[in-house]
Design an enzyme around this catalytic site. Structure first.
Site, short mmCIF file in Angstrom:
data_model
loop_
_atom_site.label_atom_id
_atom_site.label_comp_id
_atom_site.label_asym_id
_atom_site.label_seq_id
_atom_site.Cartn_x
_atom_site.Cartn_y
_atom_site.Cartn_z
NE ARG A 1 -3.67 -2.47 0.57
CZ ARG A 1 -3.63 -3.53 0.20
NH1 ARG A 1 -2.80 -3.92 -0.98
NH2 ARG A 1 -4.64 -4.55 0.63
CB SER B 1 -8.42 -0.62 5.05
OG SER B 1 -8.81 -1.94 4.67
CD GLU C 1 -5.08 1.36 2.66
OE1 GLU C 1 -4.88 0.29 3.33
OE2 GLU C 1 -6.06 1.55 1.92
P1 FAD Z 1 -8.31 9.64 -4.20
O1 FAD Z 1 -9.13 9.32 -2.81
O2 FAD Z 1 -9.16 10.59 -4.97
O3 FAD Z 1 -6.84 9.93 -4.08
C1 FAD Z 1 -5.96 9.14 -3.33
C2 FAD Z 1 -4.64 9.69 -3.14
O4 FAD Z 1 -4.04 9.64 -4.60
C3 FAD Z 1 -4.65 11.12 -2.73
O5 FAD Z 1 -3.53 11.52 -2.25
C4 FAD Z 1 -4.70 11.99 -4.13
O6 FAD Z 1 -4.05 13.02 -3.96
C5 FAD Z 1 -3.79 10.97 -4.95
N1 FAD Z 1 -3.97 10.95 -6.18
C6 FAD Z 1 -5.22 10.66 -7.13
N2 FAD Z 1 -5.23 10.66 -8.12
C7 FAD Z 1 -3.91 11.05 -8.45
C8 FAD Z 1 -3.35 11.13 -9.86
N3 FAD Z 1 -3.93 11.23 -11.08
N4 FAD Z 1 -2.00 11.68 -9.76
C9 FAD Z 1 -1.47 11.89 -8.61
N5 FAD Z 1 -1.90 11.53 -7.50
C10 FAD Z 1 -3.29 11.13 -7.39
N6 FAD Z 1 -7.85 0.30 -1.65
C11 FAD Z 1 -6.95 -0.97 -1.89
O7 FAD Z 1 -5.84 -0.78 -2.26
N7 FAD Z 1 -7.54 -2.22 -1.91
C12 FAD Z 1 -8.98 -2.48 -1.57
O8 FAD Z 1 -9.47 -3.54 -1.67
C13 FAD Z 1 -9.88 -1.34 -1.53
N8 FAD Z 1 -10.91 -1.27 -1.04
C14 FAD Z 1 -11.75 -0.18 -0.73
C15 FAD Z 1 -13.04 -0.14 -0.26
C16 FAD Z 1 -13.69 0.66 -0.26
C17 FAD Z 1 -15.51 0.45 0.10
C18 FAD Z 1 -13.31 2.08 -0.34
C19 FAD Z 1 -14.17 3.27 0.00
C20 FAD Z 1 -11.93 2.21 -0.63
C21 FAD Z 1 -11.24 1.28 -0.83
N9 FAD Z 1 -9.78 0.96 -0.81
C22 FAD Z 1 -8.96 0.05 -1.26
C23 FAD Z 1 -9.05 2.70 -1.05
C24 FAD Z 1 -9.22 3.18 -2.43
O9 FAD Z 1 -10.33 2.60 -3.37
C25 FAD Z 1 -7.86 3.32 -3.36
O10 FAD Z 1 -7.33 3.78 -2.43
C26 FAD Z 1 -8.09 4.09 -4.69
O11 FAD Z 1 -7.12 3.79 -5.39
C27 FAD Z 1 -8.20 5.40 -4.35
O12 FAD Z 1 -8.68 6.11 -5.59
P2 FAD Z 1 -9.44 7.70 -5.84
O13 FAD Z 1 -9.39 7.92 -7.13
O14 FAD Z 1 -10.74 7.39 -5.22
O15 FAD Z 1 -8.15 8.32 -5.25
P1 NAP Z 2 -9.75 -10.24 5.27
O1 NAP Z 2 -9.92 -11.46 4.34
O2 NAP Z 2 -10.87 -10.38 6.50
O3 NAP Z 2 -8.27 -10.33 5.93
C1 NAP Z 2 -7.97 -9.52 7.10
C2 NAP Z 2 -6.37 -9.04 6.65
O4 NAP Z 2 -5.74 -10.30 6.74
C3 NAP Z 2 -6.29 -8.49 5.42
O5 NAP Z 2 -6.21 -7.23 5.53
C4 NAP Z 2 -5.25 -9.30 4.69
O6 NAP Z 2 -4.14 -8.40 4.44
C5 NAP Z 2 -4.72 -10.24 5.77
N1 NAP Z 2 -4.94 -11.68 5.02
C6 NAP Z 2 -5.76 -12.50 4.87
N2 NAP Z 2 -5.73 -13.37 4.18
C7 NAP Z 2 -4.47 -13.36 3.86
C8 NAP Z 2 -3.54 -14.39 3.20
N3 NAP Z 2 -3.89 -15.35 2.71
N4 NAP Z 2 -2.37 -13.77 2.69
C9 NAP Z 2 -1.96 -12.40 3.17
N5 NAP Z 2 -2.70 -11.84 3.99
C10 NAP Z 2 -4.05 -12.17 4.37
O7 NAP Z 2 -9.86 -8.82 4.80
P2 NAP Z 2 -10.71 -8.01 4.24
O8 NAP Z 2 -10.86 -6.56 4.93
O9 NAP Z 2 -12.13 -8.65 3.87
O10 NAP Z 2 -10.36 -7.50 2.68
C11 NAP Z 2 -10.22 -8.47 1.77
C12 NAP Z 2 -9.01 -7.83 0.68
O11 NAP Z 2 -9.59 -6.72 0.29
C13 NAP Z 2 -7.77 -7.66 1.62
O12 NAP Z 2 -6.65 -7.84 0.61
C14 NAP Z 2 -7.80 -6.30 1.73
O13 NAP Z 2 -6.62 -5.70 1.66
C15 NAP Z 2 -8.64 -5.60 0.49
N6 NAP Z 2 -9.45 -4.55 1.03
C16 NAP Z 2 -8.80 -3.46 1.16
C17 NAP Z 2 -9.30 -2.40 1.56
C18 NAP Z 2 -8.51 -0.92 1.42
O14 NAP Z 2 -9.19 0.05 1.75
N7 NAP Z 2 -7.38 -1.00 1.53
C19 NAP Z 2 -10.79 -2.07 1.89
C20 NAP Z 2 -11.43 -3.58 1.89
C21 NAP Z 2 -10.66 -4.48 1.20
P3 NAP Z 2 -4.00 -7.69 2.93
O15 NAP Z 2 -4.82 -6.52 3.38
O16 NAP Z 2 -2.50 -7.33 2.95
O17 NAP Z 2 -4.50 -8.40 1.95
#
Ligand code: FAD
Ligand code: NAP
Length: 340
Positions: free
Chosen positions: A165, A239, A336
């Site tokens: 991340r 998250s 994050e």
């Molecule tokens: P924004 O929120 O608009 O911006 C995020 C950051 O990126 C800011 O710092 C912004 O300045 C910068 N930025 C945006 N666009 C640009 C650009 N073109 N150039 C330079 N900088 C830029 N994330 C995960 O990694 N995995 C997940 O599974 C995941 N699940 C999510 C589930 C939900 C319900 C929600 C609400 C969020 C989740 N996220 C997840 C977080 C989010 O979706 C990601 O971080 C996504 O990439 C953000 O995109 P955005 O366009 O909304 O960015």
């Molecule tokens: P989950 O499956 O309940 O698991 C909880 C955490 O344990 C996760 O954060 C995941 O890390 C870790 N994990 C579980 N199984 C794993 C494996 N086999 N190997 C390595 N790490 C493992 O998590 P969840 O909240 O439902 O999310 C599912 C996936 O969607 C995850 O990959 C999570 O990162 C992603 N997600 C991300 C966001 C966001 O905003 N970043 C929001 C929702 C979901 P990792 O996060 O490193 O995978």
């Protein structure tokens, strides 16, 4: 060029749904417009915030600068070699729609990243990841405008310094570049990855034993819809904190105190990844609500706006959660979400 708007509300442009005003706001749909706005005398020396779909930001106050919403569009097939298709997507493309386009064209590799909110341009910023796949696994290069010179620069995978991340855009060059497009290398021969958590089980429940990339996508969409709050119904940014990566000795010590504590391998040598959601849950926060804010009842890692909360109230709750995790586990969670 779009219109430069003053004192503009960002409430509908962030998935927490909190109110914050931008001193100036503009939506840009072309590279020329992007370069031109950076030269406008009103904004030239002001702080800049690039916004995609606002799904990973928390506004705790008004933004005293220029907010640029990136609306560049287009998905191009650039070519192929023996193993990959090379696909370029503009920064303002919606991520999930891009995934759907890939599936429709048999371009494999992004199916595990289905239904992640946000734009293509934001995806490299935090090296989005889910269900065992990260953006870096399919990344080839990106183009970004240097906000000082207006020059278009190319960043290779190595240049981006992707981590868990994390990327160079959150660190050394934070706020210095605007990503305008991302080129992906997508597999011609799918590599099905269903080893993560309950993906395999969900596919089995769907009666699928030999999954295709479309089946994997459908299974992940199903899991995500059942586990995560939809931001249009309940404000959130996914998250809130990153999973902490701690030294092996610290993990072993914690495991001796909490034998049921989940832990996973980290890509950082000598480190172990802990689950932030589990740590928060152990502190009694899962589903807890204080006034207008709280954590989601199915995932404690997701901080939610139950309606009408301010960004400052959300941040206050996040600080409380952090403090209690620090007290119980001697660990400091890192957000994050990008907090402004
Ligand atoms: P924004 O929120 O608009 O911006 C995020 C950051 O990126 C800011 O710092 C912004 O300045 C910068 N930025 C945006 N666009 C640009 C650009 N073109 N150039 C330079 N900088 C830029 N994330 C995960 O990694 N995995 C997940 O599974 C995941 N699940 C999510 C589930 C939900 C319900 C929600 C609400 C969020 C989740 N996220 C997840 C977080 C989010 O979706 C990601 O971080 C996504 O990439 C953000 O995109 P955005 O366009 O909304 O960015
Ligand atoms: P989950 O499956 O309940 O698991 C909880 C955490 O344990 C996760 O954060 C995941 O890390 C870790 N994990 C579980 N199984 C794993 C494996 N086999 N190997 C390595 N790490 C493992 O998590 P969840 O909240 O439902 O999310 C599912 C996936 O969607 C995850 O990959 C999570 O990162 C992603 N997600 C991300 C966001 C966001 O905003 N970043 C929001 C929702 C979901 P990792 O996060 O490193 O995978």
């Amino acid at each position: 060029m779009g219109e430069l708007l003053a004192n503009y509300s960002l409430k509908s442009l962030n998935t927490f749904g909190v109110e914050a005003k931008a001193r100036y706001f503009m939506e840009v749909s072309s590279l020329e417009a992007l370069r031109a706005v950076l030269q406008l005398p009103e904004v030239k020396n002001l702080p800049l915030l690039v916004l995609g779909e606002g799904s990973n930001v928390l506004f705790t106050r008004h933004f005293e600068g220029l907010v640029l919403k990136i609306n560049l569009k287009g998905i191009k097939f650039l070519g192929k070699d023996s193993q990959f298709y090379y696909i370029q997507a503009a920064a303002g493309e919606n991520w999930h729609q891009f995934v759907q386009t890939c599936l429709a064209n048999h371009w494999a590799g992004v199916e595990n990243l289905s239904l992640i909110p946000g734009t293509v341009g934001a995806a490299p910023v935090q090296n989005i990841g889910a269900y065992g796949v990260e953006l870096k696994d399919v990344f080839y290069q990106l183009e970004a405008v240097d906000i000082t010179s207006g020059k278009l620069c190319v960043f290779s995978k190595q240049d981006c310094q992707f981590g868990y991340r994390d990327s160079i855009f959150k660190r050394q060059v934070k706020g210095k570049y605007i990503i305008t497009s991302v080129t992906f290398q997508l597999f011609q021969e799918p590599r099905i990855n269903i080893s993560y958590g309950n993906v395999k089980q969900t596919l089995a429940e769907m009666g699928i034993t030999q999954p295709t990339i479309w089946d994997v996508s459908r299974a992940i969409i199903h899991i995500r819809q059942s586990k995560l709050p939809c931001p249009t119904r309940l404000g959130n940014a996914g998250s809130f904190f990153k999973n902490p990566e701690v030294p092996q000795e610290q993990a072993t010590f914690l495991k001796s105190l909490y034998p049921h504590m989940p832990f996973y391998p980290s890509e950082k040598p000598g480190k172990v990844k802990l689950a932030a959601g589990w740590l928060i849950e152990q502190c009694g926060w899962k589903g807890k609500r204080i006034g207008k804010v709280g954590t989601y009842d199915r995932q404690a890692l997701v901080v939610v706006n139950y309606g009408g909360a301010s960004g400052a109230e959300i941040w206050q709750l996040a600080e409380q959660i952090r403090a209690s995790v620090a007290e119980k586990f001697n660990l400091w969670l890192e957000p994050e979400v990008q907090v402004f």
